[in-house]
Design an enzyme around this catalytic site. Sequence first.
Site, PDB file in Angstrom:
ATOM      1  CD  GLU A   1      -2.765  -1.335   0.148  1.00 37.99           C
ATOM      2  OE1 GLU A   1      -2.971  -0.383  -0.632  1.00 37.99           O
ATOM      3  OE2 GLU A   1      -3.222  -2.454  -0.027  1.00 37.99           O
ATOM      4  N   GLY A   2       1.939   1.229  -0.719  1.00 39.31           N
ATOM      5  CA  GLY A   2       2.845   2.372  -0.758  1.00 39.31           C
ATOM      6  C   GLY A   2       3.930   2.185   0.286  1.00 39.31           C
TER       7      GLY A   2
END
Lengths: 596, 596
Positions: free
Chosen positions: A441-442
Amino acid sequence: MPTYKAPVDDALFLLNDVFHIERYGNLPGFSDASPDVIEAILREAAKLSEDVLTPLNRVGDKEGCKRSADGSVTTPAGFKDAYKQIVEGGWIGISAPQEFGGQGLPMTLTEIVNEYFCSANMAFAMYPGLTQGAIAALIVHANDAIKQKYLPKMIEGVWTGTMNLTEPHCGTDLGLLRTKAVKQGDGSYKITGTKIFISAGEHDLSDNIIHLVLARIEGAPAGTKGISLFVVPKFMVGDDGAIGARNGVSCGSLEEKMGIHGNSTCVMNYDSATGWLVGEENRGLNAMFVMMNEARLGVGIQGLALSEVAYQNAVVYAKERLQGRAITGAKFPDKPADPIIVHPDVRRTLMTMRAFNEAARALVLWAGLKSDVAHRSGDAKERQAADDALGLMTPVIKGVMTDVGFANTVSAQQLYGGHGYIAEHGMEQFVRDARIAMIYEGANGVQAMDLVGRKLGKDGGRALMAFLGELGAYAKEKSADETMKPLVTALGQGSGHLQQASMWFMQNAMAKPDNAGAGATDYLHLFGLVALGYMWCQIADAANAKLKSGGDAARFNAKLVTARFFMERMMPETATRLARIQAGAASTMELPAEAF
Amino acid sequence: MPTYKAPVDDALFLLNDVFHIERYGNLPGFSDASPDVIEAILREAAKLSEDVLTPLNRVGDKEGCKRSADGSVTTPAGFKDAYKQIVEGGWIGISAPQEFGGQGLPMTLTEIVNEYFCSANMAFAMYPGLTQGAIAALIVHANDAIKQKYLPKMIEGVWTGTMNLTEPHCGTDLGLLRTKAVKQGDGSYKITGTKIFISAGEHDLSDNIIHLVLARIEGAPAGTKGISLFVVPKFMVGDDGAIGARNGVSCGSLEEKMGIHGNSTCVMNYDSATGWLVGEENRGLNAMFVMMNEARLGVGIQGLALSEVAYQNAVVYAKERLQGRAITGAKFPDKPADPIIVHPDVRRTLMTMRAFNEAARALVLWAGLKSDVAHRSGDAKERQAADDALGLMTPVIKGVMTDVGFANTVSAQQLYGGHGYIAEHGMEQFVRDARIAMIYEGANGVQAMDLVGRKLGKDGGRALMAFLGELGAYAKEKSADETMKPLVTALGQGSGHLQQASMWFMQNAMAKPDNAGAGATDYLHLFGLVALGYMWCQIADAANAKLKSGGDAARFNAKLVTARFFMERMMPETATRLARIQAGAASTMELPAEAF
């Protein structure tokens, strides 16, 4: 075998005494969430986590998922039955809209429940967790037909969801993605391409899997401006909602990875799979960001969740393991040695974890309430302010809580000595599982850049100003209170450093943006310390009130001691973070790439 | 598949230009170690590491060791052949005494070679590494008969060695150990008990395994004062040196563990095994400490070794992986994206690792030379001073280099994004392998207590005074040099914090020893920063000299930049460490154990 006890009382204290959830009674769904209802839900979630999910954690790690030659994937023994209980309990949809079968309760409640599920079994909790993310994206961006077709089953949990972003050559930089979408006469699209690292991409827990897929429509612009979002079901769904033929999407292989073995991480092959557009053409990244913000908060919670369960098991061991004598003299002279909890360095480790966990939990609820206000308030200004605060804090929660959460699993493992390195105690699994949360997620470096490069300057720095203003007002109000003064003073030092760092960026990063990049991670952690310190002040304030009104002295005194520990031992790090930021990018960037 | 290139040039620069090894020419063995000989040895070790050991690293992790029903243990494919090359090259004994077949070269050289072996394949390198530790203990404490019987074969490498300390209920607190020794008429002992976590306890690489075992002689006092050290061979050895019958020691099981799968971690059962006393009765801990000090230096090197190889692979990826554009504008507009090394946060990560690795390598050589002087100098005062310095720095090297080394493997993995979490790239193996180094040979919390509780106060603080004095004299000498001044000033701030912290302990820990315990880990790391900063000053000084004399500008400029980076970005942490120490133990120790 590790144990787990969901910290329900701590959540209730935070909801009722720290954040006064009753003040939010005007928001839709909150009036249904009476203190009794909330407590009943949390106790039920605790039971499920402790009795059903926890015992499956080691099993999931050892067995992992298995892919058969036909591309089907089998989850570890017991996962199917456990997932059935998730569906039966309606856990996925407790905060989902009632019109699609959800219970419409505050999102804040879902955040708490997700902490328990993740502590008990992170790999398992990802299946319902990703479904919640997919639901969120569809609610905001899909048209009614898609919503009607997919949401009820997903909210029920009989269908699960996934996010398909990453490709072999592109992760952070989605502008490079190659998966193609070709428009068909009937308004659908044919999707072709390969996606990797797809969590829960294929498995045997649900009747259907609803993939949200980023792809580029034929003829769309290059880069991020040509990306669209599609919904691609594993099985086609008839207009009557019945499951039809298999769609052209399949799991090509499972990744062999460091941890979360109980979750199937798939290479997904799209071979002219039929999909439907979600939101507008070429605006797919926007739509996906809705899902990603929810998901980032969820990943931050994973960091806390693993820190919490690792801490709990470290405590058990520290009280049981007899080794050495207290430096101040034997505490248990009748035993062959003292339990290691007598040793100050062991205490330091436990207190450090605890001081993080309790404040991080508060920060999650703080963000959960902002999310609820942002989505549910009738007042546009209130919604805006909450959205600002949430947007600012999302990268902090994701980045700091997963970095520190991971570090805490390592510390907890350390207390076990050699036994921590051995699989049977489960401590090393916490480390391996927690590790992914810093990446997906990043990656946390991307969170830092999101904070510094995007969130700080957005709308003329409105969100940051508001947050610093809130801190200032809080400090002013509380510094008159003698019991709060030392805490508020320490918070003031930290937030002063945050202010200086922000100012330094304003003065030095416009002309030389590398100065922002080189300081971004330190700024993220500086921000995190201040945010957690702010939570500690509020917790201590509420604990003082409880003590005055005859609350459990041992319990609430412990809050005050832990708040002090945080301020004395953890907050001072802001000075180092500031010094690093102010050092600028020169020595970081000076070497040519060939020098490496 | 990870790659590795042994940093030979860096070691040569350190030996020749930073530490001026020629100045040690009067020590035995050093005259044989001419610059040419040293370089030839290091290049050969590099070749072996790069070509033979590196390719076996992933194999070892995947296959692990296997125990058969008869208790025999098989190492991963290829380990046997590789070990043969270790024996043929005489690598175990390069620094061992010539009278037992060693080459008598400086121990410093062995430390460098061990770094390469560990970088290439830590699990493998432990087999020869533990043998070196056992050799060291026998040399100092065993009688001549034992030396003659075992040392030549161990130094050759055809027999390997182990350390047997830990039992299920006792690790750090060896006073609790239960393994029994019963004296026999012939002067031997019968040893009975169970030892756990015995690295290289059983395997198929050598003809015999020589176990050094701590046990309690029947009737000996309880606690640490009743522990003796024994040598227990796997196969009995005749007076002619021939291998005889199997002794009563066997591997009961292999531990399933987080990493170092290529090394056999055994539960060892001693069932009336025949052993011989090493050193005096009831003085076993003393004898073992010799081995442990060597081993602790060796474990510190493991931290550096994994940090180095993880760094090297992070660099490869950072230059290859195209993702995003530099914030200052595209650097490679002809490519679909820039390599991620353009991003300041990636640079920060790489520089942080590099700034640690190069200084840590210097610190290892600094310690190696102290060890050589302590063992080989003819001047008692010189020996004493070197031994003081080595004793002081041993816990720092072990604790700091394994903590930071591990953190660096995590950072290197982070640069790979999702690919770092996948087994095939090998980055997650570095993390799992590096993790054990923080635990074994005395968990790092124990190292911190060794430093603060034992080493600081020893002989009236003589070692610390000498070290601080050396730092002060160095700073005074170099501050006149304009190019050195900024570095020396930063070092001065760090060493000032170290002095304040030491003073604070003196004033506050006598009456309240918990104040020492609660600050021990921070003190350890504060010490480490100062020691590494001291190394950077010396490296920079030597690099300046090289530049003045026409040395490779790019290479030696990089040293200067990295030194600056260390001072600007890493040294400031000393302030936070000091603040934590000065906070004292109150909030750390205040809660009762029941509050956890």
